[in-house]
Design an enzyme around this catalytic site. Structure first.
Site, PDB file in Angstrom:
ATOM      1  N   LYS A  66      33.160  25.946   1.258  1.00 52.75           N
ATOM      2  CA  LYS A  66      33.248  24.486   1.090  1.00 52.75           C
ATOM      3  C   LYS A  66      34.631  24.042   1.519  1.00 52.75           C
ATOM      4  CE  LYS A  66      35.120  22.144  -1.788  1.00 52.75           C
ATOM      5  NZ  LYS A  66      35.786  21.528  -2.945  1.00 52.75           N
ATOM      6  N   GLN A  95      12.035 -14.617   6.679  1.00 50.90           N
ATOM      7  CA  GLN A  95      10.742 -15.180   6.311  1.00 50.90           C
ATOM      8  C   GLN A  95      10.681 -15.117   4.784  1.00 50.90           C
ATOM      9  OE1 GLN A  95       7.202 -12.869   7.067  1.00 50.90           O
ATOM     10  NE2 GLN A  95       5.923 -14.683   7.308  1.00 50.90           N
ATOM     11  N   ARG A 105       0.813  -1.224   0.000  1.00 48.06           N
ATOM     12  CA  ARG A 105       0.000   0.000   0.000  1.00 48.06           C
ATOM     13  C   ARG A 105       0.843   1.269   0.000  1.00 48.06           C
ATOM     14  NH1 ARG A 105      -3.558  -2.176   4.993  1.00 48.06           N
ATOM     15  NH2 ARG A 105      -1.684  -3.471   5.233  1.00 48.06           N
ATOM     16  N   ASP A 153       6.224  -1.361  11.491  1.00 43.24           N
ATOM     17  CA  ASP A 153       5.535  -0.196  10.911  1.00 43.24           C
ATOM     18  C   ASP A 153       4.751   0.594  11.943  1.00 43.24           C
ATOM     19  OD1 ASP A 153       3.458  -1.949  11.349  1.00 43.24           O
ATOM     20  OD2 ASP A 153       2.636  -1.835   9.315  1.00 43.24           O
TER      21      ASP A 153
HETATM   22  C1  UD1 Z   1      -1.802  -6.343  12.112  1.00 42.87           C
HETATM   23  C2  UD1 Z   1      -2.652  -7.196  13.074  1.00 42.87           C
HETATM   24  C3  UD1 Z   1      -3.865  -6.371  13.493  1.00 42.87           C
HETATM   25  C4  UD1 Z   1      -3.423  -5.059  14.131  1.00 42.87           C
HETATM   26  C5  UD1 Z   1      -2.474  -4.300  13.208  1.00 42.87           C
HETATM   27  C6  UD1 Z   1      -1.859  -3.141  13.965  1.00 42.87           C
HETATM   28  C7  UD1 Z   1      -2.355  -9.533  12.464  1.00 42.87           C
HETATM   29  C8  UD1 Z   1      -2.996 -10.713  11.783  1.00 42.87           C
HETATM   30  N1  UD1 Z   1      -3.063  -8.407  12.430  1.00 42.87           N
HETATM   31  O1  UD1 Z   1      -2.589  -6.074  10.958  1.00 42.87           O
HETATM   32  O2  UD1 Z   1      -4.654  -7.110  14.404  1.00 42.87           O
HETATM   33  O3  UD1 Z   1      -4.554  -4.272  14.427  1.00 42.87           O
HETATM   34  O4  UD1 Z   1      -1.380  -5.144  12.769  1.00 42.87           O
HETATM   35  O5  UD1 Z   1      -1.050  -2.315  13.138  1.00 42.87           O
HETATM   36  O6  UD1 Z   1      -1.324  -9.678  13.044  1.00 42.87           O
HETATM   37  N2  UD1 Z   1       4.612  -8.994   8.436  1.00 42.87           N
HETATM   38  C9  UD1 Z   1       5.618  -9.918   8.251  1.00 42.87           C
HETATM   39  N3  UD1 Z   1       5.327 -11.067   7.586  1.00 42.87           N
HETATM   40  C10 UD1 Z   1       4.090 -11.362   7.122  1.00 42.87           C
HETATM   41  C11 UD1 Z   1       3.056 -10.421   7.315  1.00 42.87           C
HETATM   42  C12 UD1 Z   1       3.342  -9.235   7.986  1.00 42.87           C
HETATM   43  O7  UD1 Z   1       6.751  -9.699   8.663  1.00 42.87           O
HETATM   44  O8  UD1 Z   1       3.919 -12.450   6.541  1.00 42.87           O
HETATM   45  C13 UD1 Z   1       4.939  -7.737   9.147  1.00 42.87           C
HETATM   46  C14 UD1 Z   1       4.759  -6.500   8.295  1.00 42.87           C
HETATM   47  O9  UD1 Z   1       5.983  -6.146   7.654  1.00 42.87           O
HETATM   48  C15 UD1 Z   1       4.344  -5.452   9.320  1.00 42.87           C
HETATM   49  C16 UD1 Z   1       3.681  -6.260  10.420  1.00 42.87           C
HETATM   50  O10 UD1 Z   1       4.069  -7.598  10.235  1.00 42.87           O
HETATM   51  O11 UD1 Z   1       5.454  -4.770   9.862  1.00 42.87           O
HETATM   52  C17 UD1 Z   1       2.171  -6.139  10.391  1.00 42.87           C
HETATM   53  O12 UD1 Z   1       1.712  -6.604   9.150  1.00 42.87           O
HETATM   54  P1  UD1 Z   1       0.543  -5.870   8.362  1.00 42.87           P
HETATM   55  O13 UD1 Z   1       0.282  -6.588   7.103  1.00 42.87           O
HETATM   56  O14 UD1 Z   1       0.797  -4.413   8.301  1.00 42.87           O
HETATM   57  O15 UD1 Z   1      -0.662  -6.195   9.373  1.00 42.87           O
HETATM   58  P2  UD1 Z   1      -1.998  -5.385   9.586  1.00 42.87           P
HETATM   59  O16 UD1 Z   1      -2.954  -5.728   8.505  1.00 42.87           O
HETATM   60  O17 UD1 Z   1      -1.682  -3.964   9.790  1.00 42.87           O
HETATM   61 CA    CA Z   2       0.200  -2.672   9.611  1.00 40.36          CA
END
Ligand code: UD1
Ligand code: CA
Length: 471
Positions: free
Chosen positions: A350, A72, A15, A102
């Site tokens: 400089k 991963q 996104r 994030d």
């Molecule tokens: C996640 C939570 C949600 C919470 C939100 C808060 C889960 C299932 N959901 O959702 O409940 O409200 O964060 O911000 O956990 N990442 C990995 N590997 C993966 C997937 C994600 O390392 O396979 C990392 C991403 O880089 C990111 C973090 O995990 O830093 C969160 O992933 P993201 O996809 O942003 O989750 P949200 O949909 O925001």
């Molecule tokens: Ca997130």
């Protein structure tokens, strides 16, 4: 109890629509993942594992040896991500803080307080939650009639009633380390997104009647998760406000905090006044009692006590005490100004070292130069340091006087106490206390102006006559 942290940073960040990997996007000059690392370090985590995937090499290169890394290879969800740290952490006893790369606004104080609560409650898991007016995009916290946390439901899996819940999951948790890795083995991907959700661990614990705690943020702003650039700007605004308030509480005056941009690692001394439209970046360090701005843009610059700097851009410069710079000065890398130096308007420096009490007050370019103490460099004087291929050095001794509009053709030395006459183009070294003059001698022709004017006038009449006859 041993404290560990797992930082999730393997997701693509689709996104963001960016060629820069999501967690490397800066917030107030510092990549998000570095903010998160600072937080877990300050919260006392001894081992920090960053889970990397997309952009793994870039993230590892950026963090260096600040963390351990788990790869991963395929992004199958946050639960699967944490599981990649199993090899590194599963044999440890203690508490593991899991946090997303994030969410740069979670503070060390919050992380610390949450870990303390988790230990005091002897919980299997503690979830950091927040109450949000607009919970869109976040997982919802489902509590039982007695208030205990039952599970976390992702928005895409919510029933209409669950979607109404205002308490959300911030994506930060504490876990009993052993129970965490046991439960992760039981997580499935039977959900709307076909992912292994870390959040399912909470439901698994609840089903086994393990103790689950919730720690609610007082300030939901800490929970902002940066998924797109709208959220990035929001995180930037909140972080900027936090940084500015910290400096003000430390005794720095910000005339207009809304137009003052101070990056995360900048240091500012007490009683310094920052005027509007000022940017302080990188490893900039400003002493006490300075006046900075309006419109100053400093990067990796050190400024000594009592210095005044207005309408100036500086980069990798070292500025001493009680110096004045500007308006409209440009100090490029390698500029070193000693005490009481004055650099005036439209001056560019400089790789130039300027000694105590020396002045470069107007319209000069001084590059690759070593200037002594008590030197005056006249208006418009410049160093010619570059022949198109090589950079050469100009040396000016203590107490020398460089007249206006002098060209110093480097390599060249002007001895101490020397006097270089205005308008000279200096190509040879000038000895100590010598006077140098290098310009053509002036000739005055008495009354000649009258003659030349009459001649010019006659010519113009002739031209006008021939012009009109053509018409
Ligand atoms: C996640 C939570 C949600 C919470 C939100 C808060 C889960 C299932 N959901 O959702 O409940 O409200 O964060 O911000 O956990 N990442 C990995 N590997 C993966 C997937 C994600 O390392 O396979 C990392 C991403 O880089 C990111 C973090 O995990 O830093 C969160 O992933 P993201 O996809 O942003 O989750 P949200 O949909 O925001
Ligand atoms: Ca997130």
């Amino acid at each position: 109890m041993k404290k560990m942290a797992v930082v999730l940073a393997a997701g693509l960040g689709k996104r963001m629509k960016s060629s820069l990997y999501k967690v490397l996007h800066p917030v107030c000059g510092k990549p998000m993942v570095s903010h998160v690392l600072d937080t877990v370090k300050k919260a006392g985590c001894e081992r920090i594992v960053v889970v990397v995937g997309h952009g793994a090499e870039a993230v590892k290169a950026h963090l260096g040896n600040a963390a351990e890394f788990a790869l991963q290879a395929e992004q199958l969800g946050t639960g699967h991500a944490v599981l990649q740290a199993k090899e590194l952490l599963a044999s440890e006893d203690g508490v593991t803080l899991v946090i997303c790369g994030d969410t740069p606004l979670i503070t060390p104080e919050t992380a610390k307080a949450m870990i303390e609560r988790h230990c005091r409650d002897r919980a299997a898991a503690t979830v950091l939650t927040a109450r949000m007016e607009n919970p869109r995009g976040y997982g919802r916290i489902v509590r039982g009639p007695d208030g205990s946390v039952l599970r976390i439901v992702e928005e895409k899996d919510c029933s209409p009633q669950e979607a109404e819940i205002r308490e959300v999951n911030t994506g930060t948790y504490c876990f009993d380390n052993r129970l965490l890795f046991e439960a992760l083995e039981q997580v499935t991907n039977h959900n709307a997104q076909g992912e292994y959700y870390l959040t399912d661990v909470i439901g698994i614990f609840a089903a086994k009647s393990e103790r689950i705690s919730a720690f609610m943020l007082e300030d939901p702003a800490e929970a902002v998760g940066v998924n797109d650039r709208v959220a990035l700007a929001e995180a930037e605004r909140l972080m900027r406000k936090r940084i500015n308030e910290r400096h003000m509480l430390n005794g720095v005056t910000l005339i207009d905090p809304d137009s003052t941009y101070i990056e995360a690692d900048v240091i500012i001394g007490q009683d310094t006044v920052i005027y509007p439209n000022t940017y302080l970046r990188g490893r900039t360090e400003i002493g006490p009692g300075c006046v900075i701005g309006p419109s100053a843009d400093l990067t990796d610059t050190v400024v000594g006590r009592g210095t005044v700097l207005r309408y100036a851009v500086t980069d990798q410069a070292e500025i001493g005490e009680e110096v004045t710079v500007g308006p409209y000065a440009y100090l490029r890398p390698g500029t070193r100004l000693s005490r009481h130096v004055k650099v005036g308007h439209f001056v560019e420096l400089k790789n130039a070292q300027i000694g105590e009490n020396s002045k470069v007050p107007h319209l000069s370019y001084i590059g690759d130069a070593v200037v002594g103490v008590d030197v005056n460099i006249g208006c418009g004087a410049i160093t010619a340091n570059y022949d198109g291929y090589n950079k050469s050095v100009t040396e000016i001794g203590d107490g020398a006087f460089i007249g206006t509009n002098v060209n110093l053709i480097a390599p060249v030395k002007v001895g101490s106490g020397a006097y270089v006459v205005a308008g000279s183009t200096i190509t040879q070294d000038v000895g100590e206390n010598d006077l140098a003059i290098a310009r053509t001698r002036q000739i005055n022709k008495p009354g000649y102006a009258v003659k030349i004017r009459a001649r010019a006038k006659a010519k113009s009449v002739r031209n006008n006559v021939s012009d009109s006859s053509e018409k």
